[in-house]
Write an enzyme that holds these catalytic residues in place. Structure first.
Site, short mmCIF file in Angstrom:
data_model
loop_
_atom_site.label_atom_id
_atom_site.label_comp_id
_atom_site.label_asym_id
_atom_site.label_seq_id
_atom_site.Cartn_x
_atom_site.Cartn_y
_atom_site.Cartn_z
N ARG A 51 0.86 -1.19 0.00
CA ARG A 51 0.00 0.00 0.00
C ARG A 51 0.89 1.24 0.00
O ARG A 51 1.63 1.49 0.97
CB ARG A 51 -0.92 0.01 1.22
N ALA A 63 -11.35 -6.36 0.15
CA ALA A 63 -12.14 -5.13 0.19
C ALA A 63 -12.13 -4.46 -1.18
O ALA A 63 -11.30 -4.79 -2.03
CB ALA A 63 -11.59 -4.19 1.25
N GLU A 84 -15.71 -8.46 -5.34
CA GLU A 84 -14.37 -8.21 -4.80
C GLU A 84 -13.78 -9.47 -4.17
O GLU A 84 -12.59 -9.74 -4.33
CB GLU A 84 -14.41 -7.07 -3.78
N PRO A 106 -13.08 8.83 9.97
CA PRO A 106 -14.03 9.94 10.03
C PRO A 106 -13.43 11.33 10.13
O PRO A 106 -14.09 12.30 9.77
CB PRO A 106 -14.90 9.63 11.25
N GLY A 107 -12.21 11.47 10.59
CA GLY A 107 -11.59 12.78 10.66
C GLY A 107 -10.91 13.19 9.36
O GLY A 107 -10.49 14.33 9.22
N GLU A 111 -15.98 8.34 3.69
CA GLU A 111 -16.07 6.99 3.13
C GLU A 111 -16.61 6.08 4.23
O GLU A 111 -16.18 6.16 5.38
CB GLU A 111 -14.70 6.49 2.68
N GLU A 131 -5.82 -6.62 -12.96
CA GLU A 131 -4.56 -6.12 -13.52
C GLU A 131 -4.09 -4.90 -12.74
O GLU A 131 -4.86 -4.00 -12.42
CB GLU A 131 -4.78 -5.74 -14.98
N GLU A 133 -2.98 -5.02 -9.66
CA GLU A 133 -2.97 -5.35 -8.23
C GLU A 133 -1.99 -6.49 -8.01
O GLU A 133 -1.90 -7.42 -8.81
CB GLU A 133 -4.37 -5.77 -7.75
#
Length: 172
Positions: A51, A63, A84, A106-107, A111, A131, A133
């Site tokens: 990530r 996810a 997914e 939330p801050g 989403e 593709e 990932e």
């Protein structure tokens, strides 16, 4: 929300200002799904991927974003969760149970993560994502999950907090 204005926008992210507060939002949808997948052998199916924002690999429940591609506009939360799960892990779920909806961060972001429990799994492919990932699929016995995660963390791999939250919500 008061008078919201867009400060910056790309295909994937928008930065808004509402009064004094700045936050991010996805232009396509405010919703994402996360899937706690449990095999008939009582293994949890997890994904690991690099990530960019964290600068490292992260262990996560499968996810994805709702309506992130034109082909998936209007797709339901459950249909997104099923798609997914299949894309990332290669499993098709016989049962998909909604567990909860929660703001992701939330801050920072508008989403909402919708967490599902997937059971009665049938393996159809190896998974690995779409593709672009680079997803590694892990099958970890629930009985040894805590130790496995501790070993991963000791090796420098982060663990997404949605995993223990989903396990708790599912009573596991």
């Amino acid at each position: 929300m008061t008078d919201t204005r867009i400060l910056f926008e790309t295909r994937w992210i928008r930065v808004n200002q509402d009064g004094k507060w700045q936050y991010v939002q996805r232009p396509s949808s405010d919703f994402a799904v996360g899937i706690l997948a449990i095999t008939p052998d009582d293994e949890v199916v997890l994904v690991e991927q690099f990530r960019i924002p964290t600068g490292g690999r992260v262990i996560e429940i499968p996810a994805g974003l709702v309506g992130d591609e034109p082909d998936f506009e209007g797709e339901s939360l459950e249909d997104t969760a099923r798609r997914e799960l299949l894309e990332e892990t290669g499993y098709r779920a016989g049962k998909m149970e909604f567990l909860t909806r929660s703001p992701s961060t939330p801050g920072l972001a508008r989403e909402f993560m919708n967490i599902f429990l997937a059971t009665d799994l049938v393996r159809e492919t190896d998974g690995g994502g779409t593709e672009g990932e680079d997803i590694t699929v892990h099958h970890v016995p629930l009985a040894g999950l805590r130790q496995w995660l501790a070993e991963k963390q000791a090796a420098g791999v982060d663990v997404d907090a949605r995993l223990p939250a989903a396990l708790w919500l599912a009573g596991r």
